[in-house]
Design an enzyme around this catalytic site. Sequence first.
Site, PDB file in Angstrom:
ATOM      1  N   HIS A  63      23.899 -14.639  -1.809  1.00 54.11           N
ATOM      2  CA  HIS A  63      22.920 -15.718  -1.691  1.00 54.11           C
ATOM      3  C   HIS A  63      23.619 -17.021  -1.319  1.00 54.11           C
ATOM      4  O   HIS A  63      24.735 -17.305  -1.783  1.00 54.11           O
ATOM      5  CB  HIS A  63      22.100 -15.869  -2.973  1.00 54.11           C
ATOM      6  CG  HIS A  63      22.875 -16.205  -4.202  1.00 54.11           C
ATOM      7  ND1 HIS A  63      23.277 -17.493  -4.499  1.00 54.11           N
ATOM      8  CD2 HIS A  63      23.299 -15.437  -5.241  1.00 54.11           C
ATOM      9  CE1 HIS A  63      23.917 -17.503  -5.662  1.00 54.11           C
ATOM     10  NE2 HIS A  63      23.954 -16.268  -6.127  1.00 54.11           N
ATOM     11  N   ASP A  65      22.395 -20.163  -1.800  1.00 49.75           N
ATOM     12  CA  ASP A  65      22.091 -21.337  -2.628  1.00 49.75           C
ATOM     13  C   ASP A  65      23.016 -21.422  -3.839  1.00 49.75           C
ATOM     14  O   ASP A  65      23.568 -20.426  -4.301  1.00 49.75           O
ATOM     15  CB  ASP A  65      20.629 -21.342  -3.075  1.00 49.75           C
ATOM     16  CG  ASP A  65      20.240 -20.124  -3.903  1.00 49.75           C
ATOM     17  OD1 ASP A  65      20.654 -19.007  -3.537  1.00 49.75           O
ATOM     18  OD2 ASP A  65      19.530 -20.291  -4.913  1.00 49.75           O
ATOM     19  N   ASP A  95      30.083 -18.241  -7.288  1.00 48.02           N
ATOM     20  CA  ASP A  95      28.665 -17.843  -7.301  1.00 48.02           C
ATOM     21  C   ASP A  95      27.921 -18.497  -6.140  1.00 48.02           C
ATOM     22  O   ASP A  95      27.237 -19.492  -6.322  1.00 48.02           O
ATOM     23  CB  ASP A  95      28.055 -18.259  -8.642  1.00 48.02           C
ATOM     24  CG  ASP A  95      26.651 -17.730  -8.848  1.00 48.02           C
ATOM     25  OD1 ASP A  95      26.255 -16.776  -8.152  1.00 48.02           O
ATOM     26  OD2 ASP A  95      25.939 -18.284  -9.690  1.00 48.02           O
ATOM     27  N   GLU A 127      18.090 -17.602  -4.485  1.00 47.83           N
ATOM     28  CA  GLU A 127      18.331 -16.581  -5.512  1.00 47.83           C
ATOM     29  C   GLU A 127      18.319 -17.199  -6.900  1.00 47.83           C
ATOM     30  O   GLU A 127      17.837 -16.601  -7.861  1.00 47.83           O
ATOM     31  CB  GLU A 127      19.673 -15.895  -5.251  1.00 47.83           C
ATOM     32  CG  GLU A 127      19.960 -14.682  -6.145  1.00 47.83           C
ATOM     33  CD  GLU A 127      20.647 -15.048  -7.457  1.00 47.83           C
ATOM     34  OE1 GLU A 127      20.735 -14.180  -8.343  1.00 47.83           O
ATOM     35  OE2 GLU A 127      21.104 -16.207  -7.612  1.00 47.83           O
ATOM     36  N   GLU A 155      28.055 -10.557  -6.274  1.00 47.22           N
ATOM     37  CA  GLU A 155      28.053 -11.511  -7.388  1.00 47.22           C
ATOM     38  C   GLU A 155      29.383 -11.413  -8.137  1.00 47.22           C
ATOM     39  O   GLU A 155      30.060 -10.378  -8.109  1.00 47.22           O
ATOM     40  CB  GLU A 155      26.899 -11.209  -8.351  1.00 47.22           C
ATOM     41  CG  GLU A 155      25.516 -11.487  -7.791  1.00 47.22           C
ATOM     42  CD  GLU A 155      25.109 -12.946  -7.925  1.00 47.22           C
ATOM     43  OE1 GLU A 155      25.945 -13.781  -8.348  1.00 47.22           O
ATOM     44  OE2 GLU A 155      23.943 -13.255  -7.591  1.00 47.22           O
ATOM     45  N   HIS A 349      28.034 -21.862 -12.496  1.00 53.99           N
ATOM     46  CA  HIS A 349      27.102 -22.896 -12.951  1.00 53.99           C
ATOM     47  C   HIS A 349      27.778 -24.015 -13.740  1.00 53.99           C
ATOM     48  O   HIS A 349      27.091 -24.890 -14.263  1.00 53.99           O
ATOM     49  CB  HIS A 349      25.960 -22.301 -13.794  1.00 53.99           C
ATOM     50  CG  HIS A 349      25.114 -21.303 -13.071  1.00 53.99           C
ATOM     51  ND1 HIS A 349      23.932 -20.811 -13.584  1.00 53.99           N
ATOM     52  CD2 HIS A 349      25.265 -20.697 -11.875  1.00 53.99           C
ATOM     53  CE1 HIS A 349      23.410 -19.946 -12.741  1.00 53.99           C
ATOM     54  NE2 HIS A 349      24.207 -19.861 -11.681  1.00 53.99           N
TER      55      HIS A 349
END
Length: 375
Positions: A63, A65, A95, A127, A155, A349
């Site tokens: 992904h 984003d 990520d 995602e 991932e 994150h």
Amino acid sequence: MADLIAFPTISSDSNLEMIEWLGSQLSDLGARTEIFHDESGHKANLFATIGPDTDGGIVLSGHSDVVPVAEQDWTSDPFEMVERDGALFGRGACDMKGFIACAMAMAPVFAARDLKRPVHFAFTYDEEVGCIGGQALVSDLKTRGIAPGIAIIGEPTGMQIIEGHKGCCEYTTHFHGLEGHGSAPDRGVNAAEYAVRYVTRLMELREEMKTRAPRGSRFDPPWTTMNIGGIHGGVAHNVIAGRAEVEWEFRPVTSEDMSYMKEEIAAYVSDTLLPAMRAVDPRADIQTETIGEVAGLEPMAANAARDLVAELTGANGVDVVPFATEAGLFQEMGMDVVVCGPGSIDQAHKADEYVTLDQMSRCLDMLEGLARRLS
């Protein structure tokens, strides 16, 4: 990697610049590329193919984003890659622009080989906010009759093979009541109070889910979980709340749990909450907005993707994880799927997100082995 991190593809913003850049890079190598825009025209998926125009290809999926950087204490610009201490730092480093960077670095190698099966590059949007782009891409592939055989979702797993994960279902439930003076609560429909009753029922279902854990479940925890992300409503202490909303999610272990949870809360709304609300005001309502519904990745006894990646990486074991990915979407298409990519989910994150050069090297080795295997 530096090029990819420089694109600030936070989910709330457009990813078009990055997708168009990736598409151009792959087109220059002779790949058959197609960009699928969303309804707004500000987001897009990329699907590109190198190799023969046949079914049964290998999908390399990532992904585009990333999560926001606001209010995070970064030691460097999150959208400028920094290399130090054997690692690459930047938003999305693990990520999951690390895997995308590896796939793109290997694209010229795939293009130079006489491949027996096609290699597909699938790069999606949104995602992080419900696998929205992945759902759209799967629909587009079905419409076009494209049928790959294997998908590798990159991932961050520390390059471990993951053959299963829970689903992820996210919702915002809106309560529309009838405002009034706080001194006469029976004359209004307090949306905040009905939101609380709704949450109470969700919490009851959460406890019930613990009794439904499949025997031998390898997940931690082994049952379907539910979380209340937020409750909002009301305007003042002395005003009956006319509006409220509940943000919630659950992560089903099985498709049966997914159906059961949705059916039970819907029945509580239709049979209990709405009749009580509409007895006071027929206009009262409860509406649930689906943010994202993503099926889990179900471990399968026969899994060609697992066997292939095990051969390429030399891994002796496989595992399951509690976090969700787009893998279940590809499995629903009939593909064999695994999750395997560079970096640790523990770094995702967070401020100063990074992936080690060793992890990137191991991913490149896997993809180079794939090129040899398909030649």
